[in-house]
Design a protein around this motif. Structure first.
Motif: not given
Length: 215
Positions: A38-39, A42, A85, A90-92, A96, A100-101, A115
């Motif tokens: 995911v990183a 992004r 999700n 993890l962010p968000g 994707l 990225p909260w 965020v």
């Protein structure tokens, strides 16, 4: 504080199964490889809208992107099955789609997020695209409803006021809360601020609890 994905919505909404078959999102543990993926994705999104390599480089990376699609395609799964999700750390939450909260507070009275927007979210002049902020606020509205223990709801309307230009590559702070609730309706407020506590944007909306049979 993370989402309480373990909260079964059927405890507060006995008709949940008749609301169009929304999946129950439980926390996933896909291992560290998914977080790295995911990183990287992004960052790839940022580069996809900003890189300007040679023609040959575009051909090379297109080949590799298509190869990656072919590798993952056999594993495509239904909603709520894949880890996207569903990884609260993890962010968000590993999605994707979402900016990225990270969750700072997840309580009935208020949800707070940190965020950071990036190049992928730029609309022009290195400012966050105005259409990205409703996505953030709508996601926050859903968290507010869940944190308050209200049954599954959909957005009736969402209104955004833009107060200042929203920058990229700096940590910002969002918060949302229920202003008023009446029956199936919950009126929600939210705001986005910078580290100097300056208001960048604010939103208000209506979240409506679904009736049995509504998708």
């Amino acid at each position: 504080m993370s989402h309480d994905f373990g909260l079964d919505p059927r405890r507060v909404d006995p008709e949940y199964d008749r609301h169009g078959g929304f999946p129950v999102f439980e926390a996933a543990q896909p291992g560290p490889g998914f977080g790295r993926f995911v990183a990287a994705m992004r960052r790839l999104q940022d580069l996809a809208v900003s890189a300007n390599p040679s023609v040959d480089t575009w051909t090379d990376v297109a080949d590799r992107a298509e190869a990656l699609v072919s590798e993952l395609a056999p594993f495509e799964a239904g909603e709520g099955v894949g880890p996207a999700n569903r990884v609260p750390d993890l962010p968000g939450a590993g999605s994707l789609l979402a900016p990225p909260w990270l969750v700072e507070k997840f309580e009935a009275d208020e949800v707070r997020l940190r965020v950071t927007f990036s190049r992928f979210h730029v609309g022009g002049n290195y400012a966050v695209h105005g259409g990205v902020l409703p996505l953030l606020f709508d996601s926050l509205f859903g968290m507010v409803i869940h944190a308050a223990g209200r049954p599954i709801s959909r957005t009736g309307f969402l209104h955004v006021d833009y107060r200042r230009v929203t920058p990229i590559d700096v940590e910002l702070y969002a918060r949302g809360w229920i202003r008023e609730a009446e029956g199936r309706k919950a009126f929600v407020n939210a705001e986005l601020r910078n580290s100097d506590d300056e208001l960048l944007a604010e939103a208000n909306g209506l979240m409506i609890r679904l009736l049995a049979g509504q998708p």
